[in-house]
Enzyme design. Structure first.
Site, mmCIF file in Angstrom:
data_model
loop_
_atom_site.group_PDB
_atom_site.id
_atom_site.type_symbol
_atom_site.label_atom_id
_atom_site.label_comp_id
_atom_site.label_asym_id
_atom_site.label_seq_id
_atom_site.Cartn_x
_atom_site.Cartn_y
_atom_site.Cartn_z
ATOM 1 N N ASP A 88 11.739 -11.454 -14.436
ATOM 2 C CA ASP A 88 10.748 -10.675 -15.193
ATOM 3 C C ASP A 88 11.142 -10.630 -16.675
ATOM 4 O OD1 ASP A 88 9.457 -9.726 -12.644
ATOM 5 O OD2 ASP A 88 11.452 -8.882 -12.406
ATOM 6 N N HIS B 88 11.048 -4.441 -9.169
ATOM 7 C CA HIS B 88 10.553 -5.832 -9.259
ATOM 8 C C HIS B 88 9.259 -5.900 -8.454
ATOM 9 C CE1 HIS B 88 10.129 -10.101 -9.372
ATOM 10 N NE2 HIS B 88 10.087 -10.135 -8.052
HETATM 11 N N1 LIG Z 1 13.381 -11.091 -7.333
HETATM 12 C C1 LIG Z 1 12.622 -12.075 -7.780
HETATM 13 O O1 LIG Z 1 12.396 -12.194 -8.998
HETATM 14 C C2 LIG Z 1 11.996 -13.089 -6.862
HETATM 15 C C3 LIG Z 1 12.110 -12.965 -5.499
HETATM 16 N N2 LIG Z 1 11.548 -13.892 -4.658
HETATM 17 C C4 LIG Z 1 11.753 -13.690 -3.223
HETATM 18 O O2 LIG Z 1 12.817 -14.541 -2.783
HETATM 19 C C5 LIG Z 1 12.691 -14.743 -1.390
HETATM 20 C C6 LIG Z 1 12.921 -16.199 -1.039
HETATM 21 O O3 LIG Z 1 11.899 -17.000 -1.593
HETATM 22 P P1 LIG Z 1 11.735 -18.543 -1.179
HETATM 23 O O4 LIG Z 1 13.035 -19.258 -1.237
HETATM 24 O O5 LIG Z 1 10.597 -19.056 -1.947
HETATM 25 O O6 LIG Z 1 11.318 -18.378 0.362
HETATM 26 P P2 LIG Z 1 11.365 -19.448 1.517
HETATM 27 O O7 LIG Z 1 10.494 -18.904 2.610
HETATM 28 O O8 LIG Z 1 11.159 -20.834 1.002
HETATM 29 O O9 LIG Z 1 12.884 -19.373 2.021
HETATM 30 C C7 LIG Z 1 13.417 -18.240 2.622
HETATM 31 C C8 LIG Z 1 14.537 -18.719 3.530
HETATM 32 O O10 LIG Z 1 15.203 -17.584 4.039
HETATM 33 C C9 LIG Z 1 15.610 -17.859 5.343
HETATM 34 N N3 LIG Z 1 15.943 -16.615 6.039
HETATM 35 C C10 LIG Z 1 15.110 -15.714 6.628
HETATM 36 N N4 LIG Z 1 15.826 -14.749 7.223
HETATM 37 C C11 LIG Z 1 17.132 -15.026 6.995
HETATM 38 C C12 LIG Z 1 18.344 -14.399 7.381
HETATM 39 N N5 LIG Z 1 18.362 -13.289 8.130
HETATM 40 N N6 LIG Z 1 19.515 -14.960 6.974
HETATM 41 C C13 LIG Z 1 19.512 -16.093 6.250
HETATM 42 N N7 LIG Z 1 18.391 -16.754 5.879
HETATM 43 C C14 LIG Z 1 17.223 -16.213 6.242
HETATM 44 C C15 LIG Z 1 14.417 -18.628 5.928
HETATM 45 O O11 LIG Z 1 14.790 -19.374 7.083
HETATM 46 C C16 LIG Z 1 14.030 -19.518 4.752
HETATM 47 O O12 LIG Z 1 14.705 -20.779 4.801
HETATM 48 C C17 LIG Z 1 11.319 -14.187 -1.004
HETATM 49 O O13 LIG Z 1 11.509 -12.880 -0.475
HETATM 50 C C18 LIG Z 1 10.600 -14.102 -2.333
HETATM 51 O O14 LIG Z 1 9.579 -13.139 -2.308
HETATM 52 C C19 LIG Z 1 10.887 -14.975 -5.152
HETATM 53 C C20 LIG Z 1 10.737 -15.150 -6.505
HETATM 54 C C21 LIG Z 1 11.271 -14.204 -7.445
HETATM 55 O O1 LIG Z 2 5.618 -12.379 -6.303
HETATM 56 C C1 LIG Z 2 6.261 -12.974 -5.428
HETATM 57 O O2 LIG Z 2 5.992 -12.983 -4.209
HETATM 58 C C2 LIG Z 2 7.509 -13.691 -5.836
HETATM 59 C C3 LIG Z 2 8.193 -12.918 -6.869
HETATM 60 O O3 LIG Z 2 8.852 -11.941 -6.608
HETATM 61 C C4 LIG Z 2 8.006 -13.302 -8.275
HETATM 62 O O4 LIG Z 2 7.583 -14.431 -8.544
HETATM 63 O O5 LIG Z 2 8.293 -12.479 -9.135
#
Ligand SMILES: NC(=O)C1=CN([C@@H]2O[C@H](COP(=O)(O)OP(=O)(O)OC[C@H]3O[C@@H](n4cnc5c(N)ncnc54)[C@H](O)[C@@H]3O)[C@@H](O)[C@H]2O)C=CC1
Ligand SMILES: O=C([O-])CC(=O)C(=O)O
Length: 328
Positions: free
Chosen positions: A160, A188
């Site tokens: 952000d 967030h």
């Molecule tokens: N804080 C931030 O600024 C942001 C946060 N996110 C969040 O990050 C997270 C991951 O995003 P992506 O990689 O795109 O998702 P994704 O769905 O591509 O990957 C998530 C992975 O986590 C694994 N997973 C699920 N439960 C698990 C567990 N108990 N232990 C280990 N691995 C586990 C899944 O098998 C999958 O491979 C989402 O919650 C998303 O909303 C995404 C963008 C920004």
């Molecule tokens: O909005 C979402 O699901 C992923 C996220 O946290 C971001 O891009 O900031």
């Protein structure tokens, strides 16, 4: 190689953020160019094979700093002796899921991970939670690691922060490096508050260099809803930019903020700025001697106060919801 290896555990290693993150960690960008890295990849059993494929690719890069890569579906093994834990894997919201369902599903992930960190992580463990809802997931993990200082659990709002830097830089026709002291406050989520009233561009307050209507009606909503806009455009949520922000967050935590500047991170509140103690909320922070410290003494005007309070109220509601689920 001049230093002892640092063990870095990445959960959700087979996911899209994991794929954008692991190669950068292995190349030395997380801690620094002199620190070898031992990588531990934690995945759920169904995704272990895919994570093993990524581990093969990491081998194939022959990164000089990459000491080893281990893949596991066992949280205790994954966090044993870990120095840096990047908790990326989370349960995404699916159709028909209520907020409470999402919090409960993530409680099932972050409670055992907090316990495993408590049981076996290194004394200097630093935890960054990326998986959403990041602040409250961090709170759940922290609550289940009573032997680890609470300040070691943080949630990511650096994406952000970086989004806000670029929006402002483009508006003023300056470089992102010309902007100092920008802050993301709160959760967030879409309630977050990107604050330009303390940010400086060329030594002058940023909010005074833009129209109030742009600040209130364009800048704040654009930053706060950027995650949704990326999903709309890409058909998938931010991945490379999220991985980049995770690298920035940990690099800053370990190596410090530059003199005369600060950054934003979700850290445990000590009650500063009226944020209830114990909530993991985003603040202006400096990093010194390997610790984040909340910047003190900023004047908060009415405009900012209302927005900080709204986002913090959402965090309090999330805390109550996970308390109600027996997760705290
Ligand atoms: N804080 C931030 O600024 C942001 C946060 N996110 C969040 O990050 C997270 C991951 O995003 P992506 O990689 O795109 O998702 P994704 O769905 O591509 O990957 C998530 C992975 O986590 C694994 N997973 C699920 N439960 C698990 C567990 N108990 N232990 C280990 N691995 C586990 C899944 O098998 C999958 O491979 C989402 O919650 C998303 O909303 C995404 C963008 C920004
Ligand atoms: O909005 C979402 O699901 C992923 C996220 O946290 C971001 O891009 O900031």
């Amino acid at each position: 190689m001049t230093q002892a290896p640092v063990t870095v555990t990445v959960t959700g290693a087979a996911g899209q953020i994991g794929y954008a993150l692991l190669f950068r960690i292995a190349s030395g960008q997380l801690i620094g160019p002199d620190t070898p890295v031992k990588l531990r990849l934690l995945e759920i059993p169904q995704a272990v094979k895919a994570a093993e494929g990524t581990a093969m690719e990491l081998d194939d890069c022959a990164f000089p700093l990459l000491h080893s890569v281990e893949v596991t579906d066992d949280a205790r093994k994954a966090f044993d002796g870990t120095n840096v834990a990047l908790l990326v894997g989370a349960r995404p919201r699916t159709k028909g899921m209520e907020r409470g369902d999402l919090l409960e599903a993530n409680g099932g992930i972050f409670k055992p991970q907090g316990e495993a960190i408590n049981a076996g992580a290194a004394d200097d463990i630093r935890v960054l939670v990326v998986g959403n809802p990041a602040n409250t997931n961090a709170l759940i993990a922290q609550a289940h690691a009573p032997d680890v200082p609470a300040e070691r659990f943080t949630a990511m709002t650096r994406l952000d922060h970086n989004r806000a830097l670029t929006q402002l830089a483009q508006k003023l026709g300056v470089s992102v490096t010309d902007i100092k002291k920008l802050t993301i406050w709160g959760n967030h989520s879409a309630t977050q508050y990107p604050d330009l009233f303390h940010a400086e561009v060329g030594g002058k307050i940023a909010a005074e260099q833009v129209e109030q209507s742009w600040l209130a009606d364009e800048f704040i909503p654009t930053v706060a809803k950027r995650g949704a806009a990326i999903i709309e455009a890409r058909g998938a949520s931010s991945a490379a930019s999220a991985a980049n922000a995770a690298i920035d967050h940990v690099h800053t935590w370990v190596n410090g903020t530059p003199e005369g500047d600060w950054t934003s991170a979700g850290v445990v509140s000590d009650g500063s700025y009226g944020v209830p103690e114990g909530l993991i909320s985003s603040f202006p922070v400096v990093a010194r001697d390997g610790r984040f410290e909340i910047v003190q003494g900023l004047d908060i005007d009415e405009f900012s106060r209302a927005r900080i309070d709204a986002s913090v109220a959402e965090l309090s509601e999330e805390r109550e919801a996970v308390r109600g689920l027996g997760l705290l």
